[in-house]
Design an enzyme around this catalytic site. Structure first.
Site, PDB file in Angstrom:
ATOM      1  N   GLY A 141      -4.096   6.072  -3.594  1.00 13.27           N
ATOM      2  CA  GLY A 141      -4.182   6.579  -2.217  1.00 13.27           C
ATOM      3  C   GLY A 141      -3.083   7.566  -1.899  1.00 13.27           C
ATOM      4  N   LYS A 153       3.994  10.686  -6.543  1.00 13.81           N
ATOM      5  CA  LYS A 153       3.696   9.667  -5.538  1.00 13.81           C
ATOM      6  C   LYS A 153       4.164  10.209  -4.189  1.00 13.81           C
ATOM      7  CE  LYS A 153       4.547   4.737  -4.769  1.00 13.81           C
ATOM      8  NZ  LYS A 153       5.111   3.511  -5.348  1.00 13.81           N
ATOM      9  N   GLY A 181      -1.203   9.314   2.729  1.00  8.96           N
ATOM     10  CA  GLY A 181      -0.931   9.818   1.377  1.00  8.96           C
ATOM     11  C   GLY A 181       0.527  10.179   1.136  1.00  8.96           C
ATOM     12  N   ASP A 225      -3.964  -4.859  -9.237  1.00  6.21           N
ATOM     13  CA  ASP A 225      -3.891  -3.394  -9.344  1.00  6.21           C
ATOM     14  C   ASP A 225      -2.470  -2.925  -9.638  1.00  6.21           C
ATOM     15  OD1 ASP A 225      -4.008  -4.502  -6.546  1.00  6.21           O
ATOM     16  OD2 ASP A 225      -3.071  -2.575  -6.111  1.00  6.21           O
ATOM     17  N   ASN A 226      -1.520  -3.845  -9.614  1.00  2.00           N
ATOM     18  CA  ASN A 226      -0.145  -3.463  -9.922  1.00  2.00           C
ATOM     19  C   ASN A 226       0.328  -4.046 -11.249  1.00  2.00           C
ATOM     20  OD1 ASN A 226       0.050  -2.007  -7.540  1.00  2.00           O
ATOM     21  ND2 ASN A 226       0.808  -3.743  -6.363  1.00  2.00           N
ATOM     22  N   ASP A 270       5.170  -0.130  -9.513  1.00  3.72           N
ATOM     23  CA  ASP A 270       4.920  -0.290  -8.091  1.00  3.72           C
ATOM     24  C   ASP A 270       6.075  -1.015  -7.415  1.00  3.72           C
ATOM     25  OD1 ASP A 270       3.736  -0.154  -5.599  1.00  3.72           O
ATOM     26  OD2 ASP A 270       1.749  -0.168  -6.510  1.00  3.72           O
TER      27      ASP A 270
HETATM   28  P1  AMP Z   1      -0.462  -2.006  -3.429  1.00  2.00           P
HETATM   29  O1  AMP Z   1       0.042  -1.018  -4.408  1.00  2.00           O
HETATM   30  O2  AMP Z   1      -1.050  -3.202  -4.132  1.00  2.00           O
HETATM   31  O3  AMP Z   1       0.523  -2.330  -2.365  1.00  2.00           O
HETATM   32  O4  AMP Z   1      -1.753  -1.370  -2.714  1.00  2.00           O
HETATM   33  C1  AMP Z   1      -1.586  -0.334  -1.916  1.00  2.00           C
HETATM   34  C2  AMP Z   1      -2.788   0.570  -1.980  1.00  2.00           C
HETATM   35  O5  AMP Z   1      -2.708   1.359  -0.814  1.00  2.00           O
HETATM   36  C3  AMP Z   1      -2.764   1.518  -3.172  1.00  2.00           C
HETATM   37  O6  AMP Z   1      -4.047   1.803  -3.599  1.00  2.00           O
HETATM   38  C4  AMP Z   1      -2.092   2.757  -2.598  1.00  2.00           C
HETATM   39  O7  AMP Z   1      -2.526   3.942  -3.237  1.00  2.00           O
HETATM   40  C5  AMP Z   1      -2.544   2.723  -1.136  1.00  2.00           C
HETATM   41  N1  AMP Z   1      -1.533   3.307  -0.233  1.00  2.00           N
HETATM   42  C6  AMP Z   1      -0.289   2.859   0.020  1.00  2.00           C
HETATM   43  N2  AMP Z   1       0.333   3.647   0.904  1.00  2.00           N
HETATM   44  C7  AMP Z   1      -0.509   4.632   1.228  1.00  2.00           C
HETATM   45  C8  AMP Z   1      -0.459   5.780   2.099  1.00  2.00           C
HETATM   46  N3  AMP Z   1       0.622   6.065   2.822  1.00  2.00           N
HETATM   47  N4  AMP Z   1      -1.548   6.559   2.149  1.00  2.00           N
HETATM   48  C9  AMP Z   1      -2.639   6.293   1.440  1.00  2.00           C
HETATM   49  N5  AMP Z   1      -2.762   5.248   0.616  1.00  2.00           N
HETATM   50  C10 AMP Z   1      -1.715   4.417   0.509  1.00  2.00           C
HETATM   51 MG    MG Z   2      -0.066  -0.237  -6.167  1.00  2.02          MG
END
Ligand code: AMP
Ligand code: MG
Length: 453
Positions: free
Chosen positions: A70, A90, A103, A228-229, A238
């Site tokens: 994301g 990132k 994003g 996913d991490n 992550d």
């Molecule tokens: P995690 O890494 O398990 O905390 O999951 C977070 C998810 O949210 C991942 O797929 C990231 O890409 C997405 N994400 C986190 N922060 C943002 C953001 N500011 N904008 C868009 N996607 C985000």
């Molecule tokens: Mg993640």
């Protein structure tokens, strides 16, 4: 139709990207000519190829979710000296997987990730690494408004257990080709085996166990072990709500959203097993028409506890300088003492190695003296202890202090001083002994870390 595994994306335009920190050791490993490096390049403004955002899924706090990068974009793969590196930005803007997210990332969270990954690499733990943090001139709103930043992250692979979950559930027709691709890229020695899917699972499990045992060695709490991490290469990554434990507490958890301690320090072994079960399920369809059966993968999973415990005790013996096998009872007694005393985890092993190092009454108690005597009977091999026990970890309060100094005063001196200490975390230095002090207990009891900042 099978869903796509990635999307082509374009980093958002940023004006005046400013390189705040740059990792020379990593750029040497990558064989990059640093003369050529600019903020433009590191923020993805000057591209050779269109980057991609990966699709993946994952169990987040136990619930299955379809996600994707994301706020991350893979620039491409770089091969140097026979090693493969994925280079990723990132915080470079929205992707088709951003949902309602912007994003973007704040400068404090990207500096924080830079520092933790730097510390973990120097603690000799398999991890993603950070090449640079580039500040942008945007304002990002989170709990506070801060400048935006882009982190350049480097890993062997950004493929996770959750990528397999995504392919198995959304693109099942691609599962075999995808698995073959991953084995060929990351476990090529298995290519010609007719039991390669079982062996692949086994090696991912082994790499992951080694990673988590290393976390337990240094007191690291990942904080968000969603599937996913979890990397298929056993790389820690992550760095969001992670933290280091100071006072020994298996329930230690700092993440604001981890209300039930799912990802607490002492729960990381169990969660790894749970995550591996989800990973195994995603490989199950491959077992129907191949020479392997799912029972074989299940049998590997059944051996998880034995494998983990064996590696854990080996690691703890090293921390106590025990050169022989066995001595589990001594390890258990030390753990019991840590549990009841709540002593500083890192410093306790340094005190055992070098009595009198710390002026803390906890180490003059009769209970600790008993522990010292028992360990002395079987262990205290200095060489072993020096390799297993860091002299320095990133103490939570020092990290926060350094980040605040930057966000409030644009001053990176404390941050750089911390990096300097964490460059050689296994080497004592009189001049930096203050970095060994744990925080006041109240600091850690109120300390909170956050996801997605
Ligand atoms: P995690 O890494 O398990 O905390 O999951 C977070 C998810 O949210 C991942 O797929 C990231 O890409 C997405 N994400 C986190 N922060 C943002 C953001 N500011 N904008 C868009 N996607 C985000
Ligand atoms: Mg993640």
């Amino acid at each position: 139709m099978d869903a796509k595994l990635y999307s082509r994306v374009t980093p958002e335009q940023v004006d005046n990207p400013d390189i705040l920190v740059f990792n020379r050791a990593l750029s040497d490993d990558l064989g990059i000519d640093t003369e050529e490096i600019t903020g433009q390049i590191l923020s993805g403004q000057d591209l050779l190829e269109e980057p991609i955002a990966q699709a993946y899924a994952g169990h987040q706090y136990g619930s299955f979710t379809v996600l994707g990068d994301g706020r991350a974009m893979i620039l491409g793969e770089h091969v140097h000296n026979g090693n493969r590196y994925d280079i990723q930005l990132k915080g470079s803007g929205r992707t088709p997987y951003s949902g309602r997210g912007d994003g973007k990332a704040t400068v404090s969270s990207m500096l924080r990730e830079y520092l933790y990954s730097y510390a973990m690499a120097n603690l000799r733990i398999n991890t993603s690494r950070s090449l640079a943090v580039v500040e942008t001139d945007e304002s990002i709103e989170r709990r506070q408004t801060e400048p935006g930043a882009i982190l350049v992250r480097v890993m062997n692979s950004h493929i996770r257990y959750g990528t397999f979950q995504y392919v198995a559930s959304r693109a099942p027709g691609e599962l075999e080709a995808f698995t073959e691709y991953v084995i060929d890229r990351h476990y090529p020695h298995l290519n010609n085996s007719d039991r390669k899917y079982v062996e692949f699972f086994d090696e991912v499990m082994e790499a992951s166990v080694e990673m988590v045992v290393d976390w337990l060695r240094v007191g690291f709490i990942h904080g968000v072990m969603n599937t996913d991490n979890m990397s298929i290469d056993g790389e820690t990554f992550d760095y969001g709500p992670c933290a280091f434990m100071n006072y020994y507490d298996e329930d230690a958890v700092f993440s604001s959203i981890d209300k039930h301690g799912r990802y607490a320090f002492g729960n990381q072994q169990k969660i790894l097993k749970w995550n591996l079960e989800r990973f195994a399920e995603s490989l199950e369809p491959l077992c129907s028409d191949s020479t392997v059966t799912f029972d074989e993968i299940q049998a590997k999973l059944d051996s998880f506890e034995d494998i983990f415990e064996a590696k854990y005790y080996t690691m703890m013996r090293q921390k106590l300088g025990i050169t022989s096998d066995g001595a589990e009872a001594v390890v258990d007694e030390v753990l019991d003492w840590l549990r009841t005393s709540g002593a500083d985890y890192t410093n306790t092993f340094l005190e055992l190695e070098n009595p009198g190092s710390f002026d803390d009454p906890i180490y003059s108690s009769p209970e600790f003296e008993q522990i010292q005597e028992k360990v002395a009977e079987v262990g205290l091999d200095e060489n072993l202890m020096k390799q297993a026990n860091p002299r320095y970890i990133p103490r939570n309060y020092l990290v926060e202090n350094a980040l605040t100094q930057y966000v409030e005063g644009k001053d990176l001196s404390r941050f750089k001083a911390l990096l300097n200490v964490l460059q050689n975390p296994y080497e004592s230095n009189e001049a930096t002994s203050r970095f060994q002090e744990p925080p006041p207990k109240e600091f850690d009891s109120e300390y909170t870390t956050y996801c997605n900042t």
